[in-house]
Design a protein around this motif. Sequence first.
Motif, PDB file in Angstrom:
ATOM      1  N   MET A   1      -0.596   2.028   6.860  1.00 38.34           N
ATOM      2  CA  MET A   1      -1.095   2.715   5.674  1.00 38.34           C
ATOM      3  C   MET A   1      -2.446   2.132   5.256  1.00 38.34           C
TER       4      MET A   1
ATOM      5  N   PRO B   1       8.268   4.055  -1.937  1.00 32.92           N
ATOM      6  CA  PRO B   1       8.173   3.569  -3.317  1.00 32.92           C
ATOM      7  C   PRO B   1       6.946   4.104  -4.053  1.00 32.92           C
ATOM      8  N   TRP B   2       5.935   4.482  -3.322  1.00 33.50           N
ATOM      9  CA  TRP B   2       4.723   5.019  -3.941  1.00 33.50           C
ATOM     10  C   TRP B   2       4.115   5.992  -2.940  1.00 33.50           C
TER      11      TRP B   2
ATOM     12  N   TRP C   1      -8.775   0.711   7.470  1.00 27.14           N
ATOM     13  CA  TRP C   1      -8.894   2.073   6.930  1.00 27.14           C
ATOM     14  C   TRP C   1      -8.898   1.942   5.409  1.00 27.14           C
TER      15      TRP C   1
ATOM     16  N   ALA D   1       2.049   3.406 -12.308  1.00 24.33           N
ATOM     17  CA  ALA D   1       3.009   4.493 -12.143  1.00 24.33           C
ATOM     18  C   ALA D   1       2.350   5.733 -11.559  1.00 24.33           C
ATOM     19  N   THR D   2       1.074   5.952 -11.887  1.00 24.19           N
ATOM     20  CA  THR D   2       0.365   7.129 -11.410  1.00 24.19           C
ATOM     21  C   THR D   2      -1.053   6.734 -11.001  1.00 24.19           C
ATOM     22  N   LEU D   3      -1.769   7.689 -10.416  1.00 25.32           N
ATOM     23  CA  LEU D   3      -3.153   7.423 -10.026  1.00 25.32           C
ATOM     24  C   LEU D   3      -4.010   7.163 -11.254  1.00 25.32           C
TER      25      LEU D   3
ATOM     26  N   LEU E   1      -0.988  10.470   6.947  1.00 26.20           N
ATOM     27  CA  LEU E   1      -2.251   9.939   7.438  1.00 26.20           C
ATOM     28  C   LEU E   1      -1.971   8.903   8.525  1.00 26.20           C
TER      29      LEU E   1
ATOM     30  N   GLY F   1      -0.673  11.407  -6.898  1.00 22.09           N
ATOM     31  CA  GLY F   1       0.130  10.282  -6.446  1.00 22.09           C
ATOM     32  C   GLY F   1       0.908   9.649  -7.573  1.00 22.09           C
ATOM     33  N   GLY F   2       1.935   8.925  -7.206  1.00 22.67           N
ATOM     34  CA  GLY F   2       2.734   8.230  -8.199  1.00 22.67           C
ATOM     35  C   GLY F   2       3.928   7.563  -7.554  1.00 22.67           C
ATOM     36  N   ALA F   3       4.583   6.763  -8.384  1.00 25.18           N
ATOM     37  CA  ALA F   3       5.726   6.011  -7.855  1.00 25.18           C
ATOM     38  C   ALA F   3       6.919   6.921  -7.613  1.00 25.18           C
TER      39      ALA F   3
ATOM     40  N   ILE G   1      -3.810   6.027  10.449  1.00 29.46           N
ATOM     41  CA  ILE G   1      -5.080   5.293  10.447  1.00 29.46           C
ATOM     42  C   ILE G   1      -5.533   4.948  11.863  1.00 29.46           C
TER      43      ILE G   1
ATOM     44  N   LEU H   1       1.077   9.023  -2.118  1.00 24.75           N
ATOM     45  CA  LEU H   1      -0.241   9.577  -2.466  1.00 24.75           C
ATOM     46  C   LEU H   1      -0.539  10.705  -1.497  1.00 24.75           C
TER      47      LEU H   1
ATOM     48  N   MET I   1       0.838  -1.203   0.000  1.00 27.48           N
ATOM     49  CA  MET I   1       0.000   0.000   0.000  1.00 27.48           C
ATOM     50  C   MET I   1       0.869   1.247   0.000  1.00 27.48           C
ATOM     51  N   PRO I   2       0.371   2.316  -0.610  1.00 24.14           N
ATOM     52  CA  PRO I   2       1.205   3.522  -0.744  1.00 24.14           C
ATOM     53  C   PRO I   2       1.301   4.303   0.558  1.00 24.14           C
ATOM     54  N   PHE I   3       2.257   5.187   0.553  1.00 20.51           N
ATOM     55  CA  PHE I   3       2.490   6.145   1.629  1.00 20.51           C
ATOM     56  C   PHE I   3       1.504   7.294   1.422  1.00 20.51           C
ATOM     57  N   VAL I   4       0.610   7.517   2.392  1.00 22.58           N
ATOM     58  CA  VAL I   4      -0.473   8.482   2.191  1.00 22.58           C
ATOM     59  C   VAL I   4      -0.290   9.696   3.089  1.00 22.58           C
TER      60      VAL I   4
END
Lengths: 213, 213
Positions: B1, A84-85, B85, B47-49, A41, A75-77, A43, A87, A1-4
């Motif tokens: 996350m 690594p990703w 979440w 790579a992106t949203l 964020l 968001g993006g890599a 959670i 958002l 899961m991405p870093f938010v």
Amino acid sequence: MPFVRTELVVLCVAQGELQVLLSRRAEEPHAGKLGLPGGVLRIDEDATLEGAAQRVARERLGRELPNLHQLCAVGGAERDPRAPWALSVVYRSLVQPELAVTPGKRVQALEWRAVGGLADHGPLAFDHGELIDKAVEATRAQIEALDYPPGWVQEPFTLPELQAFSAAVLGRELDKVTFRRRVEATGQVEALQGEMRSGGAHRPAQLYRFAGC
Amino acid sequence: MPFVRTELVVLCVAQGELQVLLSRRAEEPHAGKLGLPGGVLRIDEDATLEGAAQRVARERLGRELPNLHQLCAVGGAERDPRAPWALSVVYRSLVQPELAVTPGKRVQALEWRAVGGLADHGPLAFDHGELIDKAVEATRAQIEALDYPPGWVQEPFTLPELQAFSAAVLGRELDKVTFRRRVEATGQVEALQGEMRSGGAHRPAQLYRFAGC
DNA sequence: TCAAAAGTGTTTGGGTTACACCCATGG
DNA sequence: CCATGGGTGTAACCCAAACACTTTTGA
């Protein structure tokens, strides 16, 4: 899961210009550059996205924000080298110029900067320049439609004051007659009978407040 | 996350009405209800949203989507029982009615439903009803401004056809004269000299195409 | 008395709406 | 010839912009 994360675009009118609240970044990446205040964020603490934005505001700015509107998500890599990703959900808020903000943790300094000529002070961190542009555009559309966020101007106010604030947000002059007629036609303001503001060597102005208060 | 997903609000005009693409949910939560097609963000593939939204479209609908616009992000601790979440980034797209969609993995069936009277067919999964409302509102504002997504109507087209599509999106009739004048004033359409569409027992209509093609 | 800003009335012009009317085609 | 829908012209109307003007105050 991405870093938010959540980022905040806080705008106000001061010195007759639209200003945005920026912080000098203390850490990498983009250390030393100006960027939007934001935070990760959590959670375990945040119940909703807007709740997360308000918690970030409390931690970074020392207070919650009125008129919080979601702007977009980006968001993006390749967005943030720390993950690594990455958002970010971006919020905007239009506040009173007298808003007291106290720098919080991991924020070296908070500065109001006029949105015109932001590029003159060097590049901003990440894509924060584009985010500010989007927030300014959305805020201008809102004020153009005379959709005044509650609590933005302190009541009571005069119509010339409201006009001056609106013109500062829009970045252009407004016609006095047209502005008065448009505002009065919306029915959202009501005159305070007998109350005037006598500010200088000129005719005092009628005081108003927003209806339904 | 948090658990991050992408949801798609795919709209088209068919049978003179604005329709939304829904899928009958095969799994819990909300199994059996109608919901928006969507999928989980894959940080190793996307790579992106927007790239994530297109991958979800390929997997669920069998093709990519034109005119993809980000609508909003929604999230909270109580949003999805599968995760502590959950965060969803929602995209909208206006497509041609002839768009072929083929149900993909974990989608029992795809159905076009008219956005008017959606509530008659039982509640939708999650907050997808509100998301559809927001997408319809944004799409209507776009068409109201005569901002036609490229490739939405197949070219060439006649102005009455364009008017009928626009009226279907907006859900109200449009004045013929006003519509013609507004469209011609934008300069985005150009008449195809000598080409007409003779459809029935009436005068043939001038064919147009979008300028800059 | 004057400068400055508040507030009002009038005119102009652009753009939308409404309506009448003509045009071209199939039946 | 006539019904049908495409296309055009005209007038009414609404709203915003521009301008002139009056009002009220402090200096």
